[in-house]
Design a protein around this motif. Sequence first.
Motif, short mmCIF file in Angstrom:
data_model
loop_
_atom_site.label_atom_id
_atom_site.label_comp_id
_atom_site.label_asym_id
_atom_site.label_seq_id
_atom_site.Cartn_x
_atom_site.Cartn_y
_atom_site.Cartn_z
N GLU A 1 0.83 -1.21 0.00
CA GLU A 1 0.00 0.00 0.00
C GLU A 1 0.86 1.26 0.00
O GLU A 1 0.62 2.20 -0.77
CB GLU A 1 -0.92 -0.02 1.22
CG GLU A 1 -1.80 1.22 1.34
CD GLU A 1 -2.74 1.14 2.53
OE1 GLU A 1 -3.47 2.12 2.77
OE2 GLU A 1 -2.75 0.10 3.22
N ASP A 2 1.89 1.27 0.86
CA ASP A 2 2.75 2.45 0.94
C ASP A 2 3.57 2.63 -0.34
O ASP A 2 3.84 3.76 -0.76
CB ASP A 2 3.69 2.33 2.14
CG ASP A 2 2.94 2.35 3.46
OD1 ASP A 2 1.78 2.83 3.49
OD2 ASP A 2 3.51 1.88 4.47
N ILE B 1 2.67 1.81 -3.41
CA ILE B 1 1.78 2.38 -4.43
C ILE B 1 1.66 3.89 -4.23
O ILE B 1 1.80 4.68 -5.19
CB ILE B 1 0.40 1.71 -4.38
CG1 ILE B 1 0.51 0.23 -4.79
CG2 ILE B 1 -0.59 2.44 -5.30
CD1 ILE B 1 -0.74 -0.58 -4.52
N LYS B 2 1.43 4.30 -3.00
CA LYS B 2 1.31 5.73 -2.71
C LYS B 2 2.60 6.47 -3.05
O LYS B 2 2.58 7.57 -3.62
CB LYS B 2 0.96 5.94 -1.23
CG LYS B 2 -0.43 5.46 -0.84
CD LYS B 2 -0.65 5.63 0.67
CE LYS B 2 -2.03 5.15 1.09
NZ LYS B 2 -2.23 5.28 2.56
N GLY B 3 3.74 5.86 -2.70
CA GLY B 3 5.02 6.50 -2.95
C GLY B 3 5.30 6.66 -4.43
O GLY B 3 5.77 7.72 -4.88
N VAL C 1 3.11 6.77 -6.87
CA VAL C 1 2.19 7.75 -7.44
C VAL C 1 2.73 9.16 -7.21
O VAL C 1 2.70 10.01 -8.12
CB VAL C 1 0.78 7.61 -6.83
CG1 VAL C 1 -0.11 8.80 -7.22
CG2 VAL C 1 0.12 6.32 -7.32
N LYS C 2 3.29 9.42 -6.04
CA LYS C 2 3.88 10.72 -5.75
C LYS C 2 5.08 10.99 -6.66
O LYS C 2 5.39 12.14 -6.97
CB LYS C 2 4.33 10.78 -4.29
CG LYS C 2 3.18 10.88 -3.30
CD LYS C 2 3.69 10.94 -1.87
CE LYS C 2 2.54 11.03 -0.88
NZ LYS C 2 3.03 11.05 0.53
N LYS D 1 1.72 6.21 -12.81
CA LYS D 1 0.25 6.22 -12.88
C LYS D 1 -0.35 4.87 -13.27
O LYS D 1 -1.56 4.67 -13.18
CB LYS D 1 -0.21 7.27 -13.91
CG LYS D 1 0.08 8.71 -13.51
CD LYS D 1 -0.76 9.12 -12.31
CE LYS D 1 -0.56 10.58 -11.97
NZ LYS D 1 -1.37 11.00 -10.80
N TYR E 1 -6.43 -2.84 -3.00
CA TYR E 1 -5.40 -2.08 -3.70
C TYR E 1 -5.87 -1.58 -5.07
O TYR E 1 -5.94 -0.38 -5.31
CB TYR E 1 -4.13 -2.91 -3.85
CG TYR E 1 -3.50 -3.32 -2.54
CD1 TYR E 1 -3.65 -2.56 -1.38
CD2 TYR E 1 -2.74 -4.50 -2.45
CE1 TYR E 1 -3.06 -2.93 -0.18
CE2 TYR E 1 -2.15 -4.88 -1.25
CZ TYR E 1 -2.32 -4.11 -0.12
OH TYR E 1 -1.73 -4.49 1.06
N LEU F 1 -7.73 1.60 -3.21
CA LEU F 1 -6.56 2.45 -3.12
C LEU F 1 -6.27 3.15 -4.44
O LEU F 1 -5.90 4.33 -4.47
CB LEU F 1 -5.34 1.64 -2.67
CG LEU F 1 -4.06 2.44 -2.46
CD1 LEU F 1 -4.24 3.51 -1.39
CD2 LEU F 1 -2.90 1.51 -2.10
N GLU G 1 -8.41 6.06 -4.65
CA GLU G 1 -8.03 7.06 -3.64
C GLU G 1 -6.84 7.89 -4.08
O GLU G 1 -6.81 9.12 -3.87
CB GLU G 1 -7.72 6.35 -2.32
CG GLU G 1 -7.21 7.26 -1.21
CD GLU G 1 -6.72 6.50 0.00
OE1 GLU G 1 -5.79 6.97 0.67
OE2 GLU G 1 -7.26 5.40 0.27
N VAL G 2 -5.82 7.25 -4.66
CA VAL G 2 -4.59 7.98 -5.00
C VAL G 2 -4.56 8.46 -6.44
O VAL G 2 -3.61 9.13 -6.85
CB VAL G 2 -3.34 7.13 -4.70
CG1 VAL G 2 -3.28 6.78 -3.22
CG2 VAL G 2 -3.33 5.85 -5.55
#
Length: 381
Positions: free
Chosen positions: A274-275, A277-279, A281-282, A286, A310, A314, A317-318
Motif C-alpha cells: 500500500e505504501d 503504491i502511494k510512494g 504515485v507521488k 500512474k 489495492y 486504493l 483514492e490515490v
Amino acid sequence: MPTGMQVTRLLSTSALPVSGQAKKAKTGILLLNMGGPQKTDQVHDYLLRIMTDRDMIQLPVQSRLGPYIAKRRTPDVQKKYEEIGGGSPILKWTKRQGELLCHKLDQLSPETGPHKYYIAFRYVSPFTEDAISEIEKDGVEKVVIFSQYPQYSCATTGSSLNAIYSYMKNKTRDTNVKWSLIDRWPTHPLLAKTIADRITTELKQFPKEKQKDVMLLFSAHSLPLRAVKRGDPYPSEVGATVQLVMQELGFCNPYSLVWQSKVGPLPWLEPYTEDAIKGYVKQGKKNFILVPVAFVNEHIETLHEMDIEYCQDLGKEVGVECMRRAAAPNDHPLFISALADIVTSHMKSDQKINPKFLTRCPHCVNNKCHLSKTWFAELCT
C-alpha cells in the motif's frame, strides 16, 4: 533445470482433467499449503489455529492473546470472504493442480506410477493428519512431500513440516515406505516463465504507448523482522524469483519487490504494498501491475487484498490511471509442467532431502525445529 528439449516434452504432454485418482497408487504426492476456509463459519477456527501457531506468529502470552485476536478479527475477515464469494478457492485450485500434476506424472514417469495426490492444509480441513491417514490406508510405496510454497519460510513450509513431525513422531511407521521432501523451488525456470506470461497478459491491456512505463509491483506476504533477523531465508528466495522473472521478461519494465498482509503491531518487512503504491504515485507513476510472486493459487490475499483493497479502493483514492493484477499460477499449463518437472527430477535424484532444509537458521531458538529436522533426516534416508 530442464533443457530446451525437456521443456518441449513437458509442454507437449496434454494436461487434461481426470475423472478420479487411481485406486491403487504407487507414489503419493503430499501437497502442503496453508489452506483457507471454504465457508464463513470456518473463519474463526481458521484464525484461531493461525494465531496459536508459534511457527507462524509469536505473540506474548500467546495462549490468551491468540484466541482474543482471532475472535476480534473474525467478523472483519468473514466480511472479506463474503465479498469474494463466501469462501477461499484454495482447495479447489489445489485439487485441480494435484489432478493435472498426477495426470502428467503418470505419462512422464510411468515407472513410479500410478501417482496420487494428497492435500495437507495447515489451518483448515483437510488437515495434515487426514492426509497421512489416507496415505497409510492406501499403502503407497513412496511418498514425496511437496511444499506448495515456492519460497521457504519457517512460518509456512516449516510450520507444515513441523505438523507432520508432531503427528508422526510417536507413530509406528512402515519402514518399507520411502519418503522424500521437496521443500522449496524459487528459481525453477518454468515458475518464472509462468509468472512472466501472467504479467505479459496484463501488460497487453494497457495502451501500447504506456506499456513500457507500467510499474510492476511483485507483492509477497510480509514477514516479521524478528524472523528475518533470525535468518529466515524467505526474503532472499522471493527476491531470487523476482530476478528470474524479470530476466525472463528482458527487464522490460520498472519493477519493485513489496510486502503485504502485515498482522499485529511488531515491525515487519517493508516497503508495504500500500505504501509503495502511494510512494510511486507521488513520483509520477500512474500505471501498475500487481504480481503475486509467492502465491501459487488465488485466495483472499489476491482476490480481496490485491483486487479490492489495492486495485479498486486504493487506486481510486490515490488517482492511478490503471492498476491491474496478474493472475496467480493456478492451472496455467506452464505451471503444471513446472510442478511435474520438479517432482520427476526429484524422484530421479539421489538427494531425497535438501541440506539447506536440514540447516537451522543461525539464530534459531526453536528446539522443535531442531527435533523436526533431525527426524526428517532419518525419515528421508
